[in-house]
Design a protein around this motif. Sequence first.
Motif, mmCIF file in Angstrom:
data_model
loop_
_atom_site.group_PDB
_atom_site.id
_atom_site.type_symbol
_atom_site.label_atom_id
_atom_site.label_comp_id
_atom_site.label_asym_id
_atom_site.label_seq_id
_atom_site.Cartn_x
_atom_site.Cartn_y
_atom_site.Cartn_z
ATOM 1 N N THR A 64 63.314 17.076 19.249
ATOM 2 C CA THR A 64 62.251 17.611 18.364
ATOM 3 C C THR A 64 61.134 18.252 19.168
ATOM 4 O O THR A 64 60.100 18.592 18.602
ATOM 5 C CB THR A 64 61.688 16.481 17.482
ATOM 6 O OG1 THR A 64 61.197 15.427 18.324
ATOM 7 C CG2 THR A 64 62.745 15.948 16.534
ATOM 8 N N GLY A 65 61.321 18.386 20.497
ATOM 9 C CA GLY A 65 60.327 19.065 21.315
ATOM 10 C C GLY A 65 59.198 18.193 21.806
ATOM 11 O O GLY A 65 58.135 18.717 22.169
ATOM 12 N N SER A 91 53.615 23.952 18.969
ATOM 13 C CA SER A 91 54.313 23.363 17.810
ATOM 14 C C SER A 91 54.827 21.951 18.096
ATOM 15 O O SER A 91 55.580 21.375 17.302
ATOM 16 C CB SER A 91 55.493 24.260 17.400
ATOM 17 O OG SER A 91 55.045 25.546 17.035
ATOM 18 N N ASN A 92 54.401 21.396 19.218
ATOM 19 C CA ASN A 92 54.844 20.048 19.609
ATOM 20 C C ASN A 92 54.430 19.029 18.541
ATOM 21 O O ASN A 92 53.316 19.072 18.029
ATOM 22 C CB ASN A 92 54.196 19.714 20.964
ATOM 23 C CG ASN A 92 54.738 18.436 21.552
ATOM 24 O OD1 ASN A 92 54.625 17.375 20.964
ATOM 25 N ND2 ASN A 92 55.295 18.544 22.741
ATOM 26 N N PRO A 93 55.350 18.069 18.182
ATOM 27 C CA PRO A 93 54.991 17.063 17.168
ATOM 28 C C PRO A 93 53.742 16.269 17.520
ATOM 29 O O PRO A 93 53.023 15.823 16.625
ATOM 30 C CB PRO A 93 56.223 16.146 17.140
ATOM 31 C CG PRO A 93 57.337 17.013 17.596
ATOM 32 C CD PRO A 93 56.754 17.936 18.610
ATOM 33 N N ASP A 94 53.467 16.074 18.846
ATOM 34 C CA ASP A 94 52.278 15.315 19.234
ATOM 35 C C ASP A 94 50.991 16.052 18.878
ATOM 36 O O ASP A 94 49.943 15.425 18.676
ATOM 37 C CB ASP A 94 52.313 15.030 20.746
ATOM 38 C CG ASP A 94 53.433 14.062 21.119
ATOM 39 O OD1 ASP A 94 53.416 12.925 20.617
ATOM 40 O OD2 ASP A 94 54.326 14.451 21.901
ATOM 41 N N MET A 99 46.993 15.264 19.727
ATOM 42 C CA MET A 99 47.132 15.086 21.161
ATOM 43 C C MET A 99 47.549 16.410 21.782
ATOM 44 O O MET A 99 48.721 16.787 21.759
ATOM 45 C CB MET A 99 48.162 13.993 21.465
ATOM 46 C CG MET A 99 47.739 12.628 20.952
ATOM 47 S SD MET A 99 46.192 12.086 21.702
ATOM 48 C CE MET A 99 45.883 10.571 20.822
ATOM 49 N N ILE A 100 46.550 17.136 22.330
ATOM 50 C CA ILE A 100 46.820 18.497 22.799
ATOM 51 C C ILE A 100 47.036 18.572 24.308
ATOM 52 O O ILE A 100 47.481 19.602 24.818
ATOM 53 C CB ILE A 100 45.683 19.446 22.384
ATOM 54 C CG1 ILE A 100 44.357 19.038 23.052
ATOM 55 C CG2 ILE A 100 45.536 19.478 20.856
ATOM 56 C CD1 ILE A 100 43.259 20.053 22.860
ATOM 57 N N SER A 101 46.699 17.503 25.049
ATOM 58 C CA SER A 101 46.956 17.510 26.495
ATOM 59 C C SER A 101 47.815 16.301 26.865
ATOM 60 O O SER A 101 47.765 15.246 26.212
ATOM 61 C CB SER A 101 45.646 17.497 27.284
ATOM 62 O OG SER A 101 44.942 16.285 27.057
#
Length: 444
Positions: A64-65, A91-94, A99-101
């Motif tokens: 799922t990336g 588009s990361n599920p996190d 949570m961008i980093s």
Amino acid sequence: MLKHMQVPAEIMRKWQEILDLLADILDVPSALIMRVEPPNIKVFVSSESKGNPYEPNEVACLNTGLYCETVMNTGRPLIVPDALQDEAWKSNPDVKLGMISYLGVPISWPDGEIFGTICVLDRKSNEYSDLYLRLLLQWRDVLQADLMSIASMQREIERREAKIRHLVDANIIGIVIWDVKGQILDANNEFLRIVGYDQNDLLSGRVNWTDMTPPELRDRDALTISKLTNKQAVQPFEKEYIRKDGSHVPVLVGIASLEGTEDQGVAFVLDLTERRRAEAEARESERRFRNMQMELAHANRLATLGQLTASITHEVKQPITATLLNTQIAQRFLSRQQPDIEGAKKAIDRAVMNGMRVSEVVDRTHALVRKEPVRKDRLEVNEAISGVIGLTRGEALKNDVQVRTLLAEGLPDVQGSRVQIQQVMLNLIVHAIEAMRQLSDDRR
């Protein structure tokens, strides 16, 4: 497989402390240890830091990336300073959790198989300096050292289990897994052979510890199980089982509780049938040996008495002749015109004394001729010795040999075999008389 191994609770607590410290040092809301469990990846340990959106045991699908999936696939560290500014990660599920980093490194088992990742995530853009990466790698090395310890412990457990399984499969002794209700949960072929059942009986639940125990032994078994459940030592004990065909088999049983359970245990069962048979044969051999000893001793006594036949005959004939003579004298005293009652009485008394002497010789001879098992009784040693001397008196006189005695007085009775003591004395006296024959008359 290593990937299915459990991580002990004490190591889990240690890892929790590592993540909490890591979140504090890097000042991030989330520090995680992720574990791969295809087709999923799981939050294995999560920092207890403020604002952490990840819950322990939370599961996400692979493919799922996810940041961590890339780390595991490449086997290399990954730094994502700001996913919102990166087309590959926006588009990361996190990111949906804010949570961008991300900074993460892979964790491997000792055989190189991927365990998962250790990582930190932040809600704001974060460049994560080389110092932070080095710190994360240091903690990763600590985790991998723990995994190596776990793997070593698992190999040792498997080695021991293999030994135990070898013992079970070798069928040297019967081995049983049982519960406190008496049900046999598992057993090896040797135990089934001992009790006459087969695997089908075991699987159907027809093999029951209590049912196989004779009624008179069940209370003792219940007490033994009670001791075991109360953590008391239980020594191996002998008992019997009722076999499937109704016959009884003697066994030696050693039992122990299974670690981690309160109502199950293991028993080691040794078939005593051959030992009991050997013991019975040994007892029979001992009985035959004693009978042979008795026969030998009896033959020895007969042989010795055979040498004394003439002397014993003389010992018997002399008092019999004297008895007849005294009886005739008594008759004459009583046949007179004026019967001599006093003279007749004395003659009869002498006849009685000689009759008693005959009886004594016969009794002594009979005691030595009699064939009977050795028996210990209370006896007077001097009296037993005197009896043999009396029996050999005629042989000694015939050979002009004197037998002198010097016997202590007032001796207590002893426990012993009269026949054996008299046999020894008889042999000594007869051999001594034979030795005297070799000497000249003047020296005798």
